[in-house]
Design a protein around this motif. Structure first.
Motif, PDB file in Angstrom:
ATOM      1  N   TRP A 220       0.810  -1.208   0.000  1.00 48.33           N
ATOM      2  CA  TRP A 220       0.000   0.000   0.000  1.00 48.33           C
ATOM      3  C   TRP A 220       0.845   1.260   0.000  1.00 48.33           C
ATOM      4  CZ3 TRP A 220      -4.777  -0.945  -1.289  1.00 48.33           C
ATOM      5  CH2 TRP A 220      -5.226  -2.257  -1.099  1.00 48.33           C
TER       6      TRP A 220
ATOM      7  N   ILE B  77       0.825   4.741  -0.405  1.00 46.77           N
ATOM      8  CA  ILE B  77      -0.122   5.840  -0.573  1.00 46.77           C
ATOM      9  C   ILE B  77       0.601   7.189  -0.605  1.00 46.77           C
ATOM     10  CG2 ILE B  77      -2.085   4.589   0.395  1.00 46.77           C
ATOM     11  CD1 ILE B  77      -1.814   6.302   2.877  1.00 46.77           C
TER      12      ILE B  77
ATOM     13  N   VAL C 218       8.229  -2.622   8.475  1.00 47.77           N
ATOM     14  CA  VAL C 218       7.585  -1.353   8.835  1.00 47.77           C
ATOM     15  C   VAL C 218       6.450  -1.094   7.850  1.00 47.77           C
ATOM     16  CG1 VAL C 218       7.896   1.135   9.049  1.00 47.77           C
ATOM     17  CG2 VAL C 218       9.699  -0.419   9.816  1.00 47.77           C
ATOM     18  N   ASN C 219       5.287  -0.740   8.391  1.00 45.32           N
ATOM     19  CA  ASN C 219       4.085  -0.504   7.589  1.00 45.32           C
ATOM     20  C   ASN C 219       4.312   0.592   6.535  1.00 45.32           C
ATOM     21  OD1 ASN C 219       1.574   0.336   6.664  1.00 45.32           O
ATOM     22  ND2 ASN C 219       0.579  -0.245   8.578  1.00 45.32           N
TER      23      ASN C 219
ATOM     24  N   ILE D 178       2.206   1.941   4.484  1.00 46.12           N
ATOM     25  CA  ILE D 178       1.142   2.957   4.393  1.00 46.12           C
ATOM     26  C   ILE D 178       1.606   4.218   5.106  1.00 46.12           C
ATOM     27  CG2 ILE D 178      -1.214   3.558   5.069  1.00 46.12           C
ATOM     28  CD1 ILE D 178      -1.972   0.669   4.941  1.00 46.12           C
ATOM     29  N   LEU D 179       2.146   4.005   6.320  1.00 46.97           N
ATOM     30  CA  LEU D 179       2.516   5.145   7.150  1.00 46.97           C
ATOM     31  C   LEU D 179       3.778   5.821   6.645  1.00 46.97           C
ATOM     32  CD1 LEU D 179       1.725   3.213  10.397  1.00 46.97           C
ATOM     33  CD2 LEU D 179       0.361   5.074   9.441  1.00 46.97           C
ATOM     34  N   THR D 180       4.801   5.024   6.294  1.00 50.89           N
ATOM     35  CA  THR D 180       6.066   5.659   5.887  1.00 50.89           C
ATOM     36  C   THR D 180       5.908   6.429   4.578  1.00 50.89           C
ATOM     37  OG1 THR D 180       6.694   3.525   4.961  1.00 50.89           O
ATOM     38  CG2 THR D 180       7.644   4.101   7.077  1.00 50.89           C
TER      39      THR D 180
ATOM     40  N   LEU E 272       3.246   7.799   3.364  1.00 51.35           N
ATOM     41  CA  LEU E 272       2.443   9.005   3.602  1.00 51.35           C
ATOM     42  C   LEU E 272       3.267  10.091   4.291  1.00 51.35           C
ATOM     43  CD1 LEU E 272      -0.369  10.317   3.461  1.00 51.35           C
ATOM     44  CD2 LEU E 272      -0.793   9.418   5.743  1.00 51.35           C
ATOM     45  N   MET E 273       4.018   9.708   5.317  1.00 54.38           N
ATOM     46  CA  MET E 273       4.836  10.684   6.044  1.00 54.38           C
ATOM     47  C   MET E 273       5.825  11.367   5.107  1.00 54.38           C
ATOM     48  SD  MET E 273       3.775  10.435   9.152  1.00 54.38           S
ATOM     49  CE  MET E 273       2.187   9.719   8.850  1.00 54.38           C
ATOM     50  N   LEU E 274       6.428  10.578   4.229  1.00 50.91           N
ATOM     51  CA  LEU E 274       7.459  11.138   3.347  1.00 50.91           C
ATOM     52  C   LEU E 274       6.869  12.122   2.339  1.00 50.91           C
ATOM     53  CD1 LEU E 274       9.871   8.131   2.764  1.00 50.91           C
ATOM     54  CD2 LEU E 274      10.337  10.248   3.990  1.00 50.91           C
TER      55      LEU E 274
ATOM     56  N   TYR F  86       4.864  14.553   3.011  1.00 49.36           N
ATOM     57  CA  TYR F  86       4.948  15.893   3.590  1.00 49.36           C
ATOM     58  C   TYR F  86       6.383  16.391   3.627  1.00 49.36           C
ATOM     59  CZ  TYR F  86       0.186  14.879   4.425  1.00 49.36           C
ATOM     60  OH  TYR F  86      -1.121  14.561   4.205  1.00 49.36           O
ATOM     61  N   VAL F  87       7.290  15.460   3.793  1.00 56.31           N
ATOM     62  CA  VAL F  87       8.699  15.847   3.755  1.00 56.31           C
ATOM     63  C   VAL F  87       9.054  16.327   2.341  1.00 56.31           C
ATOM     64  CG1 VAL F  87      11.058  15.043   4.098  1.00 56.31           C
ATOM     65  CG2 VAL F  87       9.238  14.218   5.603  1.00 56.31           C
TER      66      VAL F  87
ATOM     67  N   PHE G  54      -2.689  11.445  -4.801  1.00 59.17           N
ATOM     68  CA  PHE G  54      -3.862  10.964  -4.067  1.00 59.17           C
ATOM     69  C   PHE G  54      -5.005  10.653  -5.024  1.00 59.17           C
ATOM     70  CE2 PHE G  54      -1.456  13.285  -0.815  1.00 59.17           C
ATOM     71  CZ  PHE G  54      -1.335  12.270   0.110  1.00 59.17           C
TER      72      PHE G  54
ATOM     73  N   ILE H  33      -7.534   6.984  -5.891  1.00 55.71           N
ATOM     74  CA  ILE H  33      -8.957   6.861  -6.228  1.00 55.71           C
ATOM     75  C   ILE H  33      -9.106   6.219  -7.597  1.00 55.71           C
ATOM     76  CG2 ILE H  33     -11.086   8.155  -6.576  1.00 55.71           C
ATOM     77  CD1 ILE H  33      -9.913  10.294  -4.775  1.00 55.71           C
TER      78      ILE H  33
ATOM     79  N   PHE I 296      -8.623   2.509  -7.471  1.00 59.51           N
ATOM     80  CA  PHE I 296      -9.765   1.772  -6.928  1.00 59.51           C
ATOM     81  C   PHE I 296     -10.967   1.811  -7.850  1.00 59.51           C
ATOM     82  CE2 PHE I 296      -7.347   1.694  -3.070  1.00 59.51           C
ATOM     83  CZ  PHE I 296      -7.686   0.458  -2.565  1.00 59.51           C
TER      84      PHE I 296
END
Lengths: 360, 360, 309
Positions: free
Chosen positions: B86, B88, B144-145, B147-149, B151-153, B155-156, B282, B286, B289
């Motif tokens: 995933w 994202i 490490v998940n 999805i989270l990494t 997404l965080m990157l 914004y970086v 993003f 969509i 899917f």
């Protein structure tokens, strides 16, 4: 606002099918059609509100039988805006106002494809045969605000909240600060950049950070009343409205405001299209032309301070006061502008330093 | 009378194709009703958002331009999602891809030649891959998940962009505004259809979809991806390396996002600006899917979504439909599609009073 | 730095942290039940606009907060129905919820833009609430005390109650929880509704605690920070409190150091802004390296549960 019926929509599509894909104007309107592309919505009480007010006053002045308008809101800068400009040109608008700096590349491209349509780029820096630029000398208003701030501040520390360090903000800070120092030679202007194009809660926190560190007069170069509301809440001497009168948000703290009045320019530009005299140009008017207006002064401002502020305002209008008159030393001690010299319009956009006493 | 779901032994092929179409149609019906109830021209909204971009040939080029980036990114994402990986944060990989291409452009500013654009393309792909390498490595080495990494990157990445355009990459000739110099002709994508604004993005998007379709349905790798995603134990039994598959799909999706970034930078944008992040990363999720993670489905989904974007702007100018309405239409479409998913995997069973069951 | 300035800064920091803390607490419970809801930003915007509208119309912030919570819970039910009853993909549904909330709040809120509101201030007497020192304890909005209360309530619920144990079991191993007779779907519905309500209250903090106005997109991306925070705190409520204040401190320090003048200008603002996200990735890595801590991440996070299969 123009409402295109189903029939006309089909007419546009049908007529256009025969044309090259880029298209040209599918039908001629009897009225002059003007379009306004906004980066936000007209109810922002700031930048977009000012442009929309100018549009409405323009219709009133020229008559709804002479001009009809279309407004497109929330248009992102960049290629998304290119599509909107082309759409508006294809719909047969005669003159299109793009009211944000980031629309420039898109407008220049579309202008080339629609040589018969006039384009007007607010805060732009480059013209084309059918693209003019217009801007307002907001820094002249900043001089008036700075005068009030310098005279009224008890701590001698004022503040300026900006989004990012772009030239217009840098010069707004310098104009504000230089005027304040004429009232109080030790005046300090603290600058905080929120480093975001849109973040009202952060602007409010920036105001809190500044007030906690002794600031008692605050001004901001961001849309919206966030900082002003904090000034009201904290009961400091005050702040200023940006773009429009914001006294409803802060009746006690709202000292005065810089109001953007775009109608003189919009009337002139649309009228020149009606008359067939529109020409490529660059407009940069301020207090004198009534494009930058100082709002009502708060009752709590002492008469002598109002007089000083008015003296600056009238002086700028008649040319006896210049917002950037030398000598100006920067905040690292270098003499930047000699006594008797000024920062002229050509030098304005190149300034990347702050005047002495600005903490940024 | 009671209904309940019963799992199908095999996902329904019919429902697989029927539900997306039904979701779009139902969105139109519900949207028309809802917007009429809250006081807008509901039918006009549906007409302008969903049909005008198709019936007005002037809009076709806009669709091609707007659909291309989410299609290219969505094609890559859908492969990864098939493998249950995933990513994202394609928005971040898109930004870094654009930045890498811009880096090449700035280094070759005074040069010309056919080789510059391919080099920028390679840089874009490499940039996107490099940016996804950290989440990829963390996922396979440390579980490490992603999805989270990812997404965080994202914004970086926005902050890296801001740092560069406000700092070292700022053009000396744009009056201090945060943007790079404009790309020269050798660094800009040519228009591939004379008289339109269609650049290389659209055909590349179609090629990506076709190649992805071929790979996913006709090659061992495609089978491996699907197996790792759907039945990890069976995949392990068959000797497929889950980690290698995860790395491969992450690098594919990151590389394609980076390529999309390069195509946008060298295409519609023509330089790097702070407004470069356009949410395509993003939107692509969509699209993936809506297209049911099938490469050809993604192709249709990308066009449908582009229609709503372009149509939303038309609806604003023609029937003054507020801009946020488009988001509501898009969300509704996605909600309905996701709800329809259940019909692919389940059948609705009616538990009748006689104890017998009737399948619908 | 004087003590009063330090206190002032702490108060700003607590204000900036509170909406993120509330929304993240909700998401923590959601994730502990094994569900990943990426729609926080959309639910927060819904709460923000509803909180503003109700408070503006009735003049009663308590009512505004309550209705904001209900509104957040209501929109979260779209997510719950799709992902839990219909087993739809959680990532896609969560993103769709954010798109929906963004559009809904902008459309619904347009008539409230440009209207002023009163902040929801401390309910303690001014002698306590405005004392330069005591205001650190008494000077906050009821929303702040509510966030403290909820941290301990969530901690107590998850670690000290049977219901909390069941919720964690559902997030850890839904199949086993189901087989011993717990309603996995029912429990997850409850968790998602709680998460929606908390995001709604977190959103209402924007007009009531931070900047008393409504404007489109008011939360400016805080929902994503809340999502990061849950991970940063390794799904532990007490650590969430510390993490929220750390994130708030990073955001507040940037402003206070700028206001203090050039002395602290060593770190680029872009670096400051990236810190919470980089720190979160760092925590994820640390969690993964340490074996025992890893057990705290819900094993079923984001995976749909299909009863009987």
């Amino acid at each position: 606002m123009s409402i295109i019926t189903r029939r006309t929509a089909i007419k546009i599509g049908g007529a256009a099918a025969a044309l090259p894909l880029i298209g040209s104007r599918a039908f001629a309107a009897e009225k002059v059609r003007a379009a306004f592309v906004l980066i936000g919505t007209p109810d922002d009480n700031g930048w977009n509100y000012g442009h929309d007010l100018g549009r409405r006053e323009m219709i009133e002045a020229l008559g709804a039988d002479k001009v009809e308008t279309t407004v497109v809101t929330n248009v992102a800068e960049g290629p998304d805006s290119e599509r909107v400009f082309r759409e508006l040109a294809q719909q047969g608008h005669d003159i299109i106002f793009g009211t944000s700096f980031g629309y420039g590349d898109a407008m220049l491209k579309v202008a080339k494809q629609f040589p018969d349509v006039k384009f007007e780029w607010a805060t732009g820096y480059q013209t084309a045969p059918n693209l003019s630029i217009y801007n307002a000398r907001f820094h002249e208003g900043r001089s008036v605000l700075g005068t009030i701030a310098g005279a009224m501040s008890e701590t001698g520390i004022g503040a300026y909240i900006g989004s990012f360090p772009i030239p217009e903000v840098v010069m707004g800070i310098n104009a504000f600060h230089l005027a304040a120092r004429k009232q109080n030679p030790d005046f300090i202007t603290k600058v905080v950049y929120v480093n975001s194009w849109f973040d009202p809660p952060k602007e409010a926190d920036a105001a809190r950070a500044l007030i906690d560190q002794g600031v008692d007069v605050i001004t901001q170069h961001t849309d919206g009343p966030a900082a002003l509301q904090v000034a009201e809440e904290r009961g400091i001497i005050g702040g200023f409205g940006q773009g429009a009168d914001m006294s409803a948000f802060a009746p006690k703290a709202h000292l005065t405001s810089i109001i953007d009045i775009w109608s003189p320019y919009y009337i002139k530009a649309v009228k020149s299209v009606i008359d067939g005299t529109w020409a490529e140009g660059s407009s940069w008017e301020g207090l004198a032309a009534g494009e930058v207006v100082i709002g009502p002064y708060n009752e709590k401002i002492p008469a002598d301070v109002v007089a000083a502020a008015e003296a600056v305002r009238l002086g700028i209008i008649d040319g006896s006061v210049h917002p950037f008159a030398g000598p100006i030393t920067d905040n690292e001690g270098t003499l930047r502008v000699e006594a008797g010299d000024v920062i002229d319009d050509g030098e304005f956009w190149g300034v990347d330093w702050y005047a002495q006493g600005v903490e940024a | 009378m009671q209904f309940r779901f019963e799992k199908r032994a095999e996902p329904s092929r019919t429902m697989l194709y029927v539900t997306p179409v039904a979701a779009v149609l139902l969105t139109m019906v519900l949207g028309a009703i809802i917007f009429t109830i809250i006081g807008y021209d509901g039918i006009g909204a549906v007409r302008e958002i969903f049909f005008t971009p198709l019936t007005n040939s002037l809009k076709w080029q806009d669709l091609a331009v707007k659909a291309a980036p989410p299609l290219i990114i969505g094609g890559g994402l859908s492969i990864g999602y098939r493998a249950n990986v995933w990513n994202i944060g394609a928005e971040g990989q898109y930004i870094v891809g654009g930045l890498a291409a811009t880096g090449v452009a700035l280094l070759t500013q005074d040069m010309s030649g056919w080789w510059i654009l391919p080099l920028m393309g390679i840089a874009g792909i490499a940039g996107g891959m490099a940016y996804v390498a950290v989440p990829a490595f963390l996922r396979v080495r440390l579980k490490v998940n992603e999805i989270l990494t990812t997404l965080m990157l994202t914004y970086v990445a926005v902050n890296i962009l801001n740092y560069l355009v406000f700092g070292p990459w700022k053009s000396p000739t744009s009056f201090g505004q945060p943007q790079t110099v404009a790309f020269n002709d050798s660094q800009s994508l040519p228009y591939i259809i004379e008289g339109t604004i269609v650049q290389a993005g659209a055909p590349i998007a179609i090629i990506v979809a076709l190649v992805a379709w071929f790979v996913m349905s006709r090659t061992m790798f495609g089978f491996q991806v699907t197996t790792v995603g759907a039945a990890p134990k069976a995949a392990a039994y068959a000797g497929f390396s889950a980690n290698k598959t995860i790395l491969a799909v992450l690098f594919i999706s990151g590389g394609l996002a980076g390529l999309a970034g390069m195509l946008e930078a060298a295409g519609p944008f023509g330089r790097m600006v702070p407004q470069f992040p356009s949410n395509y990363g993003f939107t692509a999720i969509i699209v993936a899917f809506l297209g049911r993670l099938h490469p050809i489905g993604v192709l249709f989904a990308g066009v449908v979504l582009a229609i709503t974007f372009v149509g939303g702007e038309v609806a604003q100018t023609t029937i003054a439909l507020p801009n946020p309405a488009v988001g509501i239409f898009q969300a509704m479409m996605l909600f309905l599609l996701l709800a329809g998913d259940v019909l692919v995997r389940y059948r609705i069973v009616r538990a009748g009073a006689t104890g017998g069951r009737e399948a619908i | 730095m004087s003590a009063t300035l330090l206190i002032a800064m702490l108060i700003t920091m607590i204000g900036a942290s509170t909406p993120i803390l509330l929304a993240a607490l909700g998401e923590l419970v959601v994730e502990k039940s094994g569900v990943l809801n990426l729609g926080i930003e959309g639910m927060m915007l819904t709460g923000a606009v509803v909180g503003f509208a109700v408070t503006y119309t009735t003049g009663n912030p308590w009512l505004g907060i309550t209705i904001a919570a209900l509104a957040g819970a209501a929109v979260s039910m779209i997510f719950a129905f799709l992902t839990l009853s219909l087993s739809a993909n959680q990532v896609a549904t969560g993103l769709a919820l954010t798109i929906f909330g963004t559009g809904f709040s902008a459309l619904f809120g347009s008539e409230y833009t440009g209207k002023p509101l009163e902040l929801f201030k401390s309910i303690f007497p001014a002698s306590l609430a405005e004392d330069p020192y005591l205001r650190l304890i008494f000077g906050h909005s009821p929303l702040v005390y509510f966030s403290f209360f909820m941290v301990f309530a969530v901690w107590w619920f998850l670690s000290r109650t049977r219901a909390g144990l069941i919720l964690r079991a559902v997030g850890e191993n839904d199949v086993s929880a189901h087989s011993i007779g717990y309603s996995v779907i029912g429990i997850r519905y409850g968790a998602v509704a709680f998460g929606g309500a908390m995001a709604g209250v977190g959103g209402a903090c924007f007009p009531l605690l931070l900047t008393p106005q409504w404007v489109e997109g008011l939360t400016a991306g805080r929902g994503w920070i809340a999502l990061a925070l849950v991970v940063f705190a390794a799904w532990r409520p007490l650590r969430l409190l510390a993490g929220a204040y750390l994130f708030g401190l990073i955001a507040t320090m940037e402003l206070y150091t700028q206001a203090a003048g050039g002395v602290f200008r060593i770190i680029a603002p872009e670096m400051w802004a990236s810190l919470p996200y980089l720190a979160t990735i760092g925590v994820l890595v640390i969690i993964s390296l340490g074996r025992s801590a890893n057990a705290n991440a819900p094993a079923c996070l984001g995976k749909p549960f299909e009863a009987g299969h």
